[in-house]
Design a protein around this motif. Structure first.
Motif, PDB file in Angstrom:
ATOM      1  N   LEU A 199      49.285  23.594  92.397  1.00 14.91           N
ATOM      2  CA  LEU A 199      48.243  22.582  92.203  1.00 14.91           C
ATOM      3  C   LEU A 199      47.354  22.471  93.436  1.00 14.91           C
ATOM      4  CD1 LEU A 199      50.411  19.853  90.451  1.00 14.91           C
ATOM      5  CD2 LEU A 199      48.403  20.955  89.436  1.00 14.91           C
TER       6      LEU A 199
ATOM      7  N   THR B 271      39.935  23.976  89.441  1.00 20.92           N
ATOM      8  CA  THR B 271      40.650  23.180  88.433  1.00 20.92           C
ATOM      9  C   THR B 271      39.952  23.201  87.076  1.00 20.92           C
ATOM     10  OG1 THR B 271      39.478  21.130  88.996  1.00 20.92           O
ATOM     11  CG2 THR B 271      41.535  21.607  90.203  1.00 20.92           C
TER      12      THR B 271
ATOM     13  N   TYR C 166      48.664  30.268  85.648  1.00 17.91           N
ATOM     14  CA  TYR C 166      47.459  29.449  85.789  1.00 17.91           C
ATOM     15  C   TYR C 166      46.330  30.039  84.958  1.00 17.91           C
ATOM     16  CZ  TYR C 166      42.798  28.714  87.812  1.00 17.91           C
ATOM     17  OH  TYR C 166      41.446  28.500  87.973  1.00 17.91           O
TER      18      TYR C 166
ATOM     19  N   ASN D 236      43.074  23.213  80.691  1.00 16.05           N
ATOM     20  CA  ASN D 236      43.197  23.859  81.997  1.00 16.05           C
ATOM     21  C   ASN D 236      44.635  23.655  82.472  1.00 16.05           C
ATOM     22  OD1 ASN D 236      40.375  24.284  81.804  1.00 16.05           O
ATOM     23  ND2 ASN D 236      40.026  22.241  82.655  1.00 16.05           N
TER      24      ASN D 236
ATOM     25  N   CYS E 194      37.859  21.041  86.200  1.00 22.62           N
ATOM     26  CA  CYS E 194      37.636  19.644  85.820  1.00 22.62           C
ATOM     27  C   CYS E 194      36.451  19.055  86.581  1.00 22.62           C
ATOM     28  CB  CYS E 194      38.881  18.818  86.110  1.00 22.62           C
ATOM     29  SG  CYS E 194      40.327  19.380  85.190  1.00 22.62           S
TER      30      CYS E 194
ATOM     31  N   ASP F   8      48.240  19.775  83.498  1.00 31.97           N
ATOM     32  CA  ASP F   8      46.887  20.284  83.619  1.00 31.97           C
ATOM     33  C   ASP F   8      46.653  20.650  85.080  1.00 31.97           C
ATOM     34  OD1 ASP F   8      46.196  17.968  85.040  1.00 31.97           O
ATOM     35  OD2 ASP F   8      44.981  17.106  83.435  1.00 31.97           O
ATOM     36  N   THR F   9      45.488  21.139  85.404  1.00 32.11           N
ATOM     37  CA  THR F   9      45.249  21.648  86.758  1.00 32.11           C
ATOM     38  C   THR F   9      45.082  20.546  87.790  1.00 32.11           C
ATOM     39  OG1 THR F   9      42.922  21.873  86.121  1.00 32.11           O
ATOM     40  CG2 THR F   9      44.276  23.866  86.063  1.00 32.11           C
ATOM     41  N   THR F  10      45.098  19.277  87.357  1.00 34.89           N
ATOM     42  CA  THR F  10      45.058  18.161  88.306  1.00 34.89           C
ATOM     43  C   THR F  10      46.407  17.456  88.411  1.00 34.89           C
ATOM     44  OG1 THR F  10      44.286  16.556  86.656  1.00 34.89           O
ATOM     45  CG2 THR F  10      42.606  17.802  87.861  1.00 34.89           C
TER      46      THR F  10
ATOM     47  N   ILE G 181      45.021  25.601  93.783  1.00 35.84           N
ATOM     48  CA  ILE G 181      43.929  25.611  92.814  1.00 35.84           C
ATOM     49  C   ILE G 181      42.903  24.522  93.136  1.00 35.84           C
ATOM     50  CG2 ILE G 181      43.372  25.219  90.380  1.00 35.84           C
ATOM     51  CD1 ILE G 181      44.630  27.984  91.094  1.00 35.84           C
ATOM     52  N   LYS G 182      43.361  23.378  93.569  1.00 37.90           N
ATOM     53  CA  LYS G 182      42.439  22.307  93.960  1.00 37.90           C
ATOM     54  C   LYS G 182      41.596  22.728  95.168  1.00 37.90           C
ATOM     55  CE  LYS G 182      42.235  17.465  95.406  1.00 37.90           C
ATOM     56  NZ  LYS G 182      43.004  16.227  95.714  1.00 37.90           N
TER      57      LYS G 182
END
Length: 286
Positions: free
Chosen positions: A275, A284, A225, A262, A286, A250-252, A278-279
């Motif tokens: 995921l 993220t 990550y 990301n 974002c 991506d991180t989303t 991180i959310k």
């Protein structure tokens, strides 16, 4: 509807894969010979974002070798782009429409190289109409050559690479990064690192995004990550992970493309857990 083969055709006297491997090997050999002999050390975006005469020399070498065989192909190299996230993103947006685009990081892990810490590599990818079809990552200190071709698998010295089999985040070793953008990216990364430190078996921060991804592909790490990466950090390694049975988004959770900055990569089995972690951490980017 016309289908797109993994490598449309061979152009010139050598295949693109052969050229990529040759470029990585020659540049890596020269880089290794320059360990401890840096003559020109400068900073780019921040005091932590280093560049040396060796980075520039290696990129020039790779560019020349590629254009010897493929003079009409476009090249996106880290040292040819202005520093900073905005400039990197703009350069990728402009270049991704090219039919054939080589994406180069001559030394991924420059700080490690400067320190003599043996965790750095040459990363070379080839994209066809924005889709990465070849990835090569060469670690000159270990003489490990990781290669991947879309639809044809990933290998290290001829042996197929496969992602690890951990199915629980608690059993996983995850790579993370300390981004040189200390004002924006680093605080976000630290949120994610803090969250993952409480939910994983252990974390590793080697200092080379490309090698982190190669290690995920080879099953040495369960996942990776980091926010605020560039295409030259991730293009080759993302293909390796995918061709080794893993997942990169991506991180989303959106699928990887060369514009993704990301990133979360994993063996696939823990992707949703990563995921979610991180959310929940608000990390993220974002």
């Amino acid at each position: 509807m016309e289908s797109k083969p993994s490598i449309p055709y061979v152009v010139g006297s050598k295949s693109p894969m052969a050229v990529a491997i040759n470029c990585a090997a020659k540049a890596g050999e020269w880089i290794k010979s320059r360990l401890g002999m840096v003559k020109d050390l400068n900073t780019k975006f921040s005091p932590q974002d280093l560049v040396t005469d060796v980075d520039k020399g290696a990129e020039a070498m790779i560019r020349k070798l590629i254009h010897t065989h493929f003079p009409d192909h476009e090249i996106l190299g880290e040292e040819g782009v202005a520093p900073g996230a905005e400039a990197s993103a703009a350069a990728v947006t402009e270049a991704k429409s090219a039919e054939y685009l080589w994406i180069i990081d001559p030394i991924d892990g420059t700080t490690n190289f400067v320190q003599g810490f043996p965790f750095f590599c040459v990363s070379i990818a080839l994209a066809y109409k924005g889709d990465v079809i070849i990835g090569v990552i060469y670690d000159p200190t270990r003489d490990e050559m990781f290669v991947a071709e879309k639809g044809k698998g990933a290998y290290m010295h001829g042996n197929p690479t496969r992602v690890s089999q951990e199915s629980a985040l608690a059993d996983s070793v995850i790579a993370v990064g300390f981004n040189p953008d200390r004002k924006v990216a680093a605080p976000i990364n630290l949120k994610g690192i803090t969250a993952l430190s409480e939910q994983t078996r252990s974390l590793r921060a080697g200092g080379s995004a490309a090698l982190h991804l190669a290690y995920v592909a080879a099953g040495r790490l369960s996942g990776y990550y980091e926010v605020n990466l560039s295409a030259w950090d991730s293009a080759a390694g993302a293909l390796m992970v995918a061709e080794s049975g893993g997942i990169v988004t991506d991180t989303t959770g959106h699928p990887y493309d060369i514009g993704v900055r990301n990133l979360i990569a994993s063996n696939g089995k823990i992707q949703d857990q990563l995921l979610a972690a991180i959310k929940a951490a608000g990390a993220t980017g974002c």
